[in-house]
Write a protein that holds these residues in place. Structure first.
Motif, PDB file in Angstrom:
ATOM      1  N   UNK C  47      80.288-111.841  -2.535  1.00  0.00           N
ATOM      2  CA  UNK C  47      80.875-110.984  -4.061  1.00  0.00           C
ATOM      3  C   UNK C  47      80.766-109.760  -4.321  1.00  0.00           C
ATOM      4  N   UNK C  48      79.855-109.364  -3.744  1.00  0.00           N
ATOM      5  CA  UNK C  48      79.188-107.928  -3.900  1.00  0.00           C
ATOM      6  C   UNK C  48      79.400-107.069  -3.727  1.00  0.00           C
ATOM      7  N   UNK C  49      79.334-107.443  -2.311  1.00  0.00           N
ATOM      8  CA  UNK C  49      79.964-106.553  -0.722  1.00  0.00           C
ATOM      9  C   UNK C  49      81.616-106.688  -1.275  1.00  0.00           C
ATOM     10  N   UNK C  50      82.158-107.600  -1.548  1.00  0.00           N
ATOM     11  CA  UNK C  50      83.654-107.426  -1.643  1.00  0.00           C
ATOM     12  C   UNK C  50      83.977-106.200  -2.593  1.00  0.00           C
ATOM     13  N   UNK C  51      83.152-106.831  -3.946  1.00  0.00           N
ATOM     14  CA  UNK C  51      83.369-105.500  -5.214  1.00  0.00           C
ATOM     15  C   UNK C  51      83.011-104.335  -4.437  1.00  0.00           C
ATOM     16  N   UNK C  52      81.946-103.977  -3.502  1.00  0.00           N
ATOM     17  CA  UNK C  52      81.873-102.758  -3.417  1.00  0.00           C
ATOM     18  C   UNK C  52      83.025-102.230  -2.310  1.00  0.00           C
ATOM     19  N   UNK C  53      83.541-103.279  -1.116  1.00  0.00           N
ATOM     20  CA  UNK C  53      84.366-103.100  -0.415  1.00  0.00           C
ATOM     21  C   UNK C  53      85.441-102.317  -1.371  1.00  0.00           C
ATOM     22  N   UNK C  54      85.339-103.169  -2.187  1.00  0.00           N
ATOM     23  CA  UNK C  54      87.425-102.844  -3.402  1.00  0.00           C
ATOM     24  C   UNK C  54      87.199-101.266  -3.306  1.00  0.00           C
ATOM     25  N   UNK C  55      85.772-101.646  -3.925  1.00  0.00           N
ATOM     26  CA  UNK C  55      85.902 -99.801  -4.728  1.00  0.00           C
ATOM     27  C   UNK C  55      85.590 -98.251  -4.135  1.00  0.00           C
ATOM     28  N   UNK C  89      86.742-109.977   4.882  1.00  0.00           N
ATOM     29  CA  UNK C  89      85.966-109.764   3.778  1.00  0.00           C
ATOM     30  C   UNK C  89      86.932-111.223   2.923  1.00  0.00           C
ATOM     31  N   UNK C  90      88.237-111.237   3.114  1.00  0.00           N
ATOM     32  CA  UNK C  90      89.081-112.466   2.689  1.00  0.00           C
ATOM     33  C   UNK C  90      88.483-113.983   3.405  1.00  0.00           C
ATOM     34  N   UNK C  95      84.390-118.757   2.538  1.00  0.00           N
ATOM     35  CA  UNK C  95      83.663-119.688   3.009  1.00  0.00           C
ATOM     36  C   UNK C  95      82.543-119.528   2.686  1.00  0.00           C
ATOM     37  N   UNK C  96      82.001-118.310   1.581  1.00  0.00           N
ATOM     38  CA  UNK C  96      80.835-119.072   0.772  1.00  0.00           C
ATOM     39  C   UNK C  96      81.258-119.196  -0.501  1.00  0.00           C
TER      40      UNK C  96
END
Lengths: 103, 481, 629, 483
Positions: C47-55, C89-90, C95-96
């Motif tokens: 989730x942290x990665x995802x947030x970073x990725x989107x930002x 990412x999706x 998965x996680x």
């Protein structure tokens, strides 16, 4: 040419001896037949010696005689033993030694 | 006769004396041990004299004999075999409580015959050597006349040997008729000048081949072998397998070399056919044999088939191959028979394969020795038998005799089966204790074991380091060429 | 950011290692904490990665990290490298996150099981493998994950290995997916031969230049890859393993056979869209396969009596929707359906697991009933999930995703009215069997005693998933309503946008039709299983209908077909040749030699006369030979 | 010279084992273990020295030693190693160590002689891997037979005599044909160059007529494919494997089969390149047949060791196919397959041996549910079953993947057929797993799980197979292309 006809005689003698070995059952007769063959060979040697005019053929014949004698003497000694043990001189009875395959 | 010639013949004279010495000893009522030791020493003397006269070689003693390196090599091998056979004989005969003394006379006479064969260059010496060898053998085979069908074996051997001798003589007569000489080299010369070999010569040679084939137990003259090996006392059987065959093979080889038979197409064909049949039927006959003596007989039929393949090229490589092969083969066979002798009980020879079950766990040493010998017969590396087979194959391939070579390969694979069969018997689990009385003669037992050890070491030594002996063989063969 | 990428798959791997090596010596609590904990941490990291990725979107649209050089032979280079873009990412998130929830649920669900550690070890390994699958930078690494999830699926289906049927189900799953995998492997070989690389970005770049569109080469590659996907995603004709796979524990079914692993095929097709787009023919095939699958599986789902089998067939059917969407070129719609499906189907399986657990491992729905009041939490969550599955309009996530699929089945470039019709029929069927399931299980009278209600460890994940089943759809609204495209915006950074046919019919009409189909499905279910149950009883008298029912029940007799076509001949042939016919040749040779030995032995008869004759034959032979030559 | 020592250590170690067992049976084990460990240490040392891979352009031979042996025939004692030999030697001593370890308890009687045979077999095998004189090669080729034969014959199972014969006779038949070929090559080369020699490097320069090359190559090939084994020459293998003691099976599967592959790579391809290209299609076809046939046979077996033996046939089919694809990728795969198959199949045999030790049967229909009582063994068995069916992460996958990928460039359809081997391998592997470890428990008696010694063996093997799966490059770097 003459030596060749002697050779033919020797050959006939040889074959006769061979036939004797083949047909006879008695060991002594077989030995005699072999003697005939040996002598046939001796005759052939003499013939050959005569053809080339050399004494070698006759020398050889003497050796053959000596050898045949010694052979027969050993042979007869064995024949006696055979008779002792088997009470026969029939060579076809001498077949204890042979292949017997057990599977 | 010159001094040199006499000197060259010295070993053979010593050999001839050996028999006489033994006769004298018997006359003076000496015991078995004395005779054995004397015989042993005499044989050593022969070897010693051979070494002593080495500088006089080669010598041709016209017209009968030629003492050259080739003859010396094979004579040496023969004497070596006799040494070992004699050693083994002691315990065998001593245990059987027969009167063994005349045995030594016969065996030395027979050896003399074989030795003469190796140096003969003339039909007469050929014939005399052969008969000396055979006539003594008749008696030797039947020596233990009361047991083991020995007499039967003797009679069979005698009848067939005499018969084939007649063929030999007739064949010789024919060749003499054709060539006008009984001297090998003279025959060769005559043959060389003739445009093509006459039918008389060919028939003569064929008839001679019968006798030689008989002695070497080549197919189809091989049928006696198994019966005689089985019936004869094991020391005699080993003698037949080694000394007699080496002598006859030596003269055959010399004859062929002298006459350049390898150039004669039809004779070579005959020999290769005989070789092929010998390899096939020897190995096939042994396949399921349960009697180890018969099995060794069949295996020797096959082995002489292999040897003929080496014989085919007829050049120096072939002679070298044959010499090496014979050395390896002789050592191997001596080991095998030595083991049989050591294991034989008083009233029965150790010939049934079932007696050997689990031998490894009872007598590991003997079993290993026998296994090594069998592996050597099978031609597996680390043993001299392998180098021997390699030599033979080399000679065959060099000559591009593909058919015999392929048959050799195929049949030795078949042969492997029965050697392995014995080996697996040796190592199998159920062990049947071979009952064996207490050792009567510890010294001779020790000596026999030592002999076995030496033989095995030789076998392995030649197998791993053939370079130690090959130059020697080559050197010997060069003398007189 | 890139540097910690490896942590996401590594965490579950560490869990697996700890549990598999030391699991037997740990207490159940520790096992649960380790097993579920690592996945939870991975989820947080994701989730942290995802947030970073989107930002802060990375350059090239992806995080990549190369861990080590794996293989480098001749012109073949392949690294152990991870790559995360929007599509990954999706999947990573599903998965996680869903994985973490299921792990938590499992901690309660499996608490009585002897092999607690083995279960969590296998689950952790699965998560790791699945993460590698979706994070792989090259196809070989992806294949590694691909096979890895297959292994875990096998291990977990056969988790209760003492029952032979379970093991057989596990084997079956492995076998059938292996067939697909092998096809995929061949596809990789072909790709490598053509392009000289198996790195996914390079393939995407090189493929359009290298291949002629619609050439047989690209078609075969795409077909082979598709076959791999079909095996994993249980598409007709490789679907038969999935219903049997329900032999595993329910959390396994939820995680592996509903939410994640079975969608690997979808991921593969989406990931390789560059290749698939070059072959419209294969795209069509994909769509057709999806359509056929959704119909076939849907029909089967209607008549099943085992609660998990119903869900399994429904999973196959929903996967069919995803393939249909991918096939018509609606890439993001397919992925979106995967996204929502993961939540509601995981939820359904978990809830079903709770039901089964409460009813002493009873699977048959007709032995359930009246659970509405006894298991209220399960009931409400199940209801949410079922509604989503049936795609009740506007209030469920399933509606938003399925509606897109339906719409594009007609309107997208690869779409056609027929496909749309089938999808529509599927929607009707889905609604019908979902209603049937709900009514039979939760309404009516209780037939089996409820032993214990699920504990908090089990209910909380249910509740969270139920919430998501409702709200997850709100991130993507149809174009004509609201027009929220949060999801497709993200995904379409990677996947091409859908191209629509001209002229575009009015979307609203289609939505209406879809809603009607769904509602009529629900009503039909209500009619047959609640209002007027005698109709079903009457139908049971009609032989044709019974036959049809049995046909559907057996999964269209695919199993029987394969059994007669492949299994039985194979077993027959192998058993026939058990002794190895080639060996007979050699025993024959041996017997021949033994026979020859007997023949030769005859000559050794001990008679001198025979021996003399033999000598004579020898002479004659030699002389004859002399004269012939 | 170090290479000679490797062999000497084994030979003398073997003799020592035999002799020392008379006084103390335990000593034999330790001596054997020390001998193989010393060799392993030597090899690891060499590896560390040269393991970075040989730089292109330099000599690919790391260590050479040559001395005259039988000079009159042009035979020399010529040994050398390059990367391929080094890998195989490492494998030899790695598995050799494990073979000694796994015989620790199994061999109770005549341990001294047993270790003698074991070490001599290893000596023969390592000799094969280092010999660069064809005569010497043949010599070692045969030397390894006899002790192996005795291992099967004495310490084997019920049907051991038959198996031992079959093993010996098959191999010997091939060996003799090879000897013929070696001799022919020797003479042809001698006639051309005037110097008669069995040396590898000299013979490499031989110009052969195409037809002669074909025949001579066939002699080599037959010897090697019998060892490999290739269908239809495989039939010795199931018997030998299933009857041999555990260490015997381990060495047979892990090392002896590899000598065949090694022979093809080292001798057939360089010596008869054109002729090999000519038969490539047939060889690949036979390899593919082997893959499928072996797998089908494995599927039908009920004897666990026979089953594993047939999987070897199948896996070795990959080797044959890969070699004759003549692609570097495939060749690297082949080397990987040689190594990984040695480890994975060896491990399966070790496991089968452990099971047999506990249950006293090899019949899988009498097993089942063993996981319950032996979870640790079950887990490791699962690992190696997966290795055998080519699961990624484990070394076998790399091997099969590379082979197939390389072969694909050479022949598409044969590769497709070969790939079905992946499905078949799943069939037999999972069936084995099911029959042995899964399903209802059939044994009531309490079985003890693996002991510490067994754990060491299996753990080493497991770590090796995983390492090879994850870092195959350490093998591949050694076997760089020689061009």
């Amino acid at each position: 040419m003459q030596s060749y006809s002697v050779l033919v005689v020797a050959a006939i003698l040889f074959v006769l001896g061979l036939l004797g070995v083949l047909t006879r059952r008695n060991i002594i007769f077989i030995l005699i037949s072999i003697e005939i063959m040996l002598n046939a060979a001796g005759v052939a040697f003499v013939a050959a010696g005569a053809r080339w005019g050399q004494p070698d053929g006759q020398v050889m014949f003497l050796f053959i005689l000596a050898m045949a004698a010694s052979e027969v003497s050993v042979g007869l000694a064995l024949v006696m033993q055979v008779y002792h043990q088997h009470k026969t001189l029939d060579v076809s009875k001498l077949n204890n030694l042979k292949d017997d395959i057990e599977v | 006769m010159t001094h040199e010639q006499l000197m060259a013949l010295l070993p053979f004279m010593v050999l001839a004396t050996a028999s006489i010495v033994i006769i004298l000893l018997i006359a003076f009522r000496q015991g078995h041990t004395v005779i054995q030791v004397t015989g042993f020493l005499m044989m050593c003397l022969v070897i010693f004299t051979m070494w002593y006269v080495r500088d006089f070689l080669p010598q041709t003693i016209m017209p009968l004999l030629i003492v050259d390196g080739y003859g010396a090599l094979f004579t040496g091998l023969i004497i070596f075999c006799v040494l070992v056979v004699g050693l083994f004989s002691y315990i065998y005969f001593e245990e059987r409580e027969e009167n063994p003394r005349e045995y030594y006379i016969l065996i030395f006479l027979s050896t003399l015959g074989a030795a003469i064969l190796t140096i003969s260059r003339h039909f007469i010496s050929f014939f005399i050597g052969l008969e000396l060898l055979s006539v003594s053998l008749y008696a030797l085979i039947a020596y233990l006349r009361t047991r083991n069908n020995a007499v039967e074996a003797g009679v069979k051997y005698l009848l067939l040997a005499a018969l084939t001798s007649a063929f030999l003589l007739f064949g010789m007569a024919l060749i003499y008729m054709d060539a006008g000489s009984m001297d090998f080299s003279a025959i060769a010369q005559k043959l060389h000048t003739a445009e093509q070999s006459s039918p008389l010569f060919l028939v003569g040679f064929s008839l001679m081949m019968i006798a030689v084939g008989f002695k070497l137990a080549l197919v189809p003259f091989h049928l006696w072998a198994a019966d005689v090996y089985q019936g004869a006392p094991p020391p005699v059987a080993s003698f037949i397998a080694t000394v007699s065959k080496i002598g006859v093979f030596a003269v055959l080889l010399r004859f062929a070399q002298e006459l350049h038979l390898q150039n004669n197409h039809s004779i070579m064909t005959i020999i290769s056919v005989i070789a092929i049949f010998s390899m096939i039927s020897g190995n096939l006959l042994a396949l399921r044999q349960q009697n180890i003596k018969r099995l060794l007989a069949y295996s020797s039929i096959a082995h002489f088939g292999y040897l003929l393949v080496a014989f085919l090229p007829g050049n120096s490589a072939g002679v070298e191959a044959a010499a090496f092969y014979l050395i390896a083969y002789a050592i191997t066979i001596l080991i095998a028979f030595g083991v049989i002798i050591l294991l034989s009980a008083k009233d029965k020879d150790a010939e049934r394969l079932s007696l050997y079950r689990g031998l490894f766990w009872e007598k590991p040493f003997v079993a290993i020795v026998l296994a090594v010998a069998l592996l050597s017969l099978a031609g597996i590396p680390l043993t001299a038998g392998f180098i021997g087979k390699f030599y033979v194959l080399m000679a065959g391939v060099q000559q591009q005799a593909w058919l015999p070579v392929i048959v050799l390969v195929v049949t030795s694979v078949i042969g492997l089966y029965y050697y392995l069969r014995i080996i697996s018997t040796l190592f199998s689990d159920v062990s049947v204790a071979i009952e064996k009385e207490k050792k009567l003669h510890p010294f001779f037992y020790a000596a026999s074991y030592t002999a076995l050890v030496v033989l095995v070491l030789l076998l392995l030594g030649f197998g791993v380091m053939p370079a130690t002996i090959i130059p020697g063989i080559k050197q010997f063969l060069l003398i007189g060429n | 950011m890139q540097e910690v990428l490896f942590l996401i798959p590594a965490l579950p791997l560490v869990g697996f290692l700890i549990l598999s090596l030391a699991g037997r010596h740990l207490s159940k609590q520790v096992i649960a904490v380790v097993g579920a904990g690592v996945v939870c941490i991975a989820a947080i990291a994701t989730i942290w990665l995802g947030i970073n990725f989107l930002q802060i979107p990375p350059e090239n649209g992806a995080y990549t990290v190369t861990l080590w050089r794996w293989m480098s032979v001749a012109n073949f280079n392949c690294s152990f490298s991870l790559r995360v873009d929007a599509l990954s990412l999706v999947f990573l998130f599903v998965i996680t996150f869903v994985g973490a929830l299921i792990h938590i649920y499992s901690a309660g669900f499996m608490k009585h099981d002897r092999d607690y550690a083995r279960f969590f070890a296998s689950m952790n390994l699965f998560v790791c493998a699945m993460l590698i699958l979706v994070m792989a930078d090259n196809l070989v690494l992806m294949y590694l994950g691909w096979e890895g999830v297959g292994l875990c699926s096998y291990l977990l289906i056969g988790f209760w290995y003492e029952t032979t049927a379970n093991v057989q189900a596990a084997n079956k799953a492995f076998y059938i997916t292996r067939i697909g995998d092998t096809a995929m492997a061949i596809g990789l070989f072909l790709l490598f031969r053509e392009l000289g690389t198996l790195d996914i970005p390079s393939i995407q770049n090189a493929a359009p230049e290298h291949f002629v569109k619609n050439s047989s080469l690209i078609t075969s590659i795409a077909l082979l890859l598709l076959a791999g996907g079909m095996g994993k995603s249980a598409q007709v004709p490789l679907q038969t393993w999935l219903p049997d796979a329900m032999a595993g524990p329910s959390p396994v079914s939820a995680l592996i056979h509903a939410a994640t692993m079975v969608t690997a095929g979808v991921y593969l097709v989406a990931r390789m869209h560059g290749v698939f787009q070059l072959s419209p023919f294969v795209m069509n095939i994909t769509a057709i396969v999806g359509a056929v699958t959704l119909l076939v599986a849907g029909c089967s789902a209607m008549v099943q009596t085992d609660i998990k089998r119903i869900l399994a067939y429904s999973t196959i059917s929903q996967l069919g929707y995803m393939f249909l969407a991918l096939g018509v070129g609606a890439w993001s719609a397919g992925i979106f359906h995967f996204f929502t499906h993961a939540f509601f189907k995981a939820l359904l399986f978990l809830a079903a697991g709770a039901v089964i657990e409460s009813l002493h491992h009873e699977h048959g729905i007709f032995k359930m009933g009246g659970l509405k009041n006894k298991l209220p939490v399960v009931f409400y969550t199940f209801l949410a999930g079922a509604a989503a599955l049936a795609a009740l309009p506007l209030v469920t996530a399933g509606f938003f995703s399925k509606d897109q699929v339906l719409w594009y089945a007609w309107s997208a470039e690869g779409g056609s009215p027929l496909l749309w019709l089938i999808a529509l029929a599927g929607a009707f069927i889905t609604a019908f069997y979902t209603t049937r399931l709900m009514l039979v299980v939760f309404w009516g009278e209780a037939k089996t005693h409820v032993s214990e209600a699920p504990g908090r460890l089990m209910t909380w994940p249910l509740i969270i998933l139920a919430l998501l089943s409702v709200v997850a759809g709100f991130i993507e609204w149809p174009h004509n309503l609201l027009h929220v495209t949060l999801f497709s915006d993200v995904v379409q950074k990677v996947l091409p946008p859908v191209t629509e046919k001209e002229p575009i019919p009015s979307e609203a009409i289609f939505q209406l039709i879809a809603v009607v189909a769904t509602l009529s499905g629900v009503y039909t279910g209500y009619l047959l299983y609640k209002k007027n149950t005698s109709i079903v009883a009457k139908w049971k008298q009609v032989p044709a209908l019974v036959g049809l029912r049995n046909f559907f029940f057996s999964g269209w007799r695919f199993d029987q077909l394969y059994h007669t076509l492949f299994v039985r001949p194979f077993v027959f042939v192998t058993n026939l040749n058990k002794q190895d016919v080639i060996d007979k040749i050699y025993t024959g040779i041996v017997s021949m030699f033994q026979w020859l030995n007997g023949i030769f032995s005859v000559s050794q008869d001990g008679s001198v006369r025979t021996y003399v004759i033999s000598v004579l034959i020898g002479i004659i032979f030699i002389l004859a030979l002399q004269f012939i030559l | 010279m170090i290479l000679v020592w490797i062999i000497v250590v084994l030979l003398s170690g073997g003799m020592l084992c035999w002799l020392s067992a008379r006084w103390n049976p335990l000593a034999a084990k330790w001596i054997a273990l020390c001998a193989v460990l010393v060799d392993l240490a030597i090899l690891v040392n060499i590896w560390l020295q040269y393991g970075r891979g040989v730089q292109a352009g330099t000599d690919t031979w790391m260590i050479q030693y040559q001395t005259a042996w039988i000079p009159s025939f042009g035979i020399s004692f010529h040994v050398a190693i390059d990367g391929l030999s080094l890998i195989l030697l490492l494998l030899t001593f790695f598995l050799g160590t494990l073979a000694v370890l796994c015989s620790w308890k199994e061999i109770k009687n005549r341990a001294g002689f047993y270790y003698f045979n074991l070490l001599w077999t290893l000596a023969g095998i390592s000799g094969v891997f280092v010999a660069l004189d064809l005569f010497l090669f043949y010599f070692f080729w045969e030397v390894m037979l006899v002790p192996m034969y005795l291992l099967i014959l004495i310490w084997g199972d019920k049907n051991r005599r038959y198996a031992a014969y079959k093993f010996f006779i098959f191999t010997q038949a091939g060996g003799l044909l090879m000897l013929l070929s070696i001799l022919s090559l020797y003479y042809i080369h001698g006639a051309q160059s005037g110097s008669y020699s069995y040396d590898y490097f000299s013979l490499l320069n031989t110009q052969l007529e195409p037809s002669a090359a074909k025949w001579i190559m066939m002699g080599f090939m037959i010897a090697f494919v019998i060892k490999l084994p290739m269908v239809p020459f495989h039939s010795w293998l199931p018997d030998a494997h299933s009857e041999a003691p555990t260490a015997g099976s381990l060495i047979l599967a892990g090392l002896l089969l590899k000598t065949g592959a090694y022979g093809i790579i080292r001798f057939v391809l360089p010596l008869f390149h054109e002729a090999a290209v000519d038969i490539a299609w047939w060889a690949m076809l036979l390899g593919v047949i082997g893959i499928i046939y072996g797998a089908m046979m494995a599927f039908a077996q009920t004897d666990i060791k026979r089953l594993i033996a047939y999987t070897s046939v199948s896996h070795m089919g990959f080797v044959l196919t890969g070699i004759f694809a003549f692609r570097e990728i495939a060749m690297q795969g082949v080397v990987m397959q040689i190594v990984t198959h040695g480890i994975s199949t060896g491990a399966l045999f070790v496991l089968a041996g452990m099971i047999k030790e506990r249950l006293h049967t090899r019949d899988i229909s009498k097993m089942g549910g063993l996981w319950t009582s032996m979870p640790a063994m079950g887990g490791i068995a699962m690992l190696f079953t997966m290795a055998s069916l080519g699961l990624p992460v484990l070394g076998n996958f790399i091997a099969e993947f590379l082979i197939l990928m390389g072969t694909f460039q050479a022949n598409v359809w044969l590769t497709v057929l070969a790939s079905t081997g992946l499905v078949f391998s799943a069939l037999y592997s999972l069936r084995m797993m099911q029959k042995v470890f899964l399903g209802p428990a059939t044994n009531d008696e309490k079985l003890h799980d693996i002991t510490a010694r067994e754990m060491i063996i299996l753990a080493t093997l497991s770590i090796a197979i995983v390492l090879l799966g994850l870092y195959p490059q350490m093998v591949m770097d050694l076997v760089v292309s020689k061009k």
